[in-house]
Design an enzyme around this catalytic site. Sequence first.
Site: not given
Length: 241
Positions: A17, A34, A128, A191, A204
Amino acid sequence: MSGPLSGPPSHVGIIMDGNGRWATARGLPRVAGHRQGAEAARRTVRAAVDLGIRHLTLFSFSSENWKRPMTEIEQLMELLRRYLRSEIVELHEQGVQLRVIGDRERLAPDIVRLVEEAEATTRDNRRLTLVMALSYGARQELTSAARALAREAAAGRLDPEAIDEALFASRLWTADLPDPDLLIRTSGEMRISNFLLWQLAYAEFVFTERLWPDFGRDDLASAINEFGRRDRRFGAAASTG
């Protein structure tokens, strides 16, 4: 399953974000934020490999993001095309497997094709697993899983009494992935914005003021260190030491 943890989390989810705010603060168009966000994603994937994380899920484009202005959506989709074309060779060389979760029906056919090609190329890599959540919404995912189970029950292939947490989870888009241990969100927002609602039940959370385009290895390492100091009790009483 209680007490401070040693070693990195197995699965880290990140809500990336702050691209727009990063650009606005510099008097730049949102697409510049972006672009820098894409660079931050590259840095973070490399850092995740180096730090021993086994699964990394990036919230790249939400189902709600389709409500943004069409010009911005087109710019984001073009950045996605460039990423899929330019990064797969490096990801493959690093031993990274790429997975995409979300509603592919809303993506352009050429993007779907690039996704499928990237997934096929990297399928056998195990260092990964990089999961990109594209056109993703957790409520949509949960509804889809419930609908799939309902169809099986209606067809007589499934006893409704047999539905438990494990069976429900097996119908999610993340069915063969472990739940995230750690969720990171950048830009100071606190949030989860319809991201992995089921899977984050015992994760977590680490929130950082850092805007996503500025995020890098040190920020990821700091979040992992914070995670290592947490006492994860999974509903049990606190450890007495």
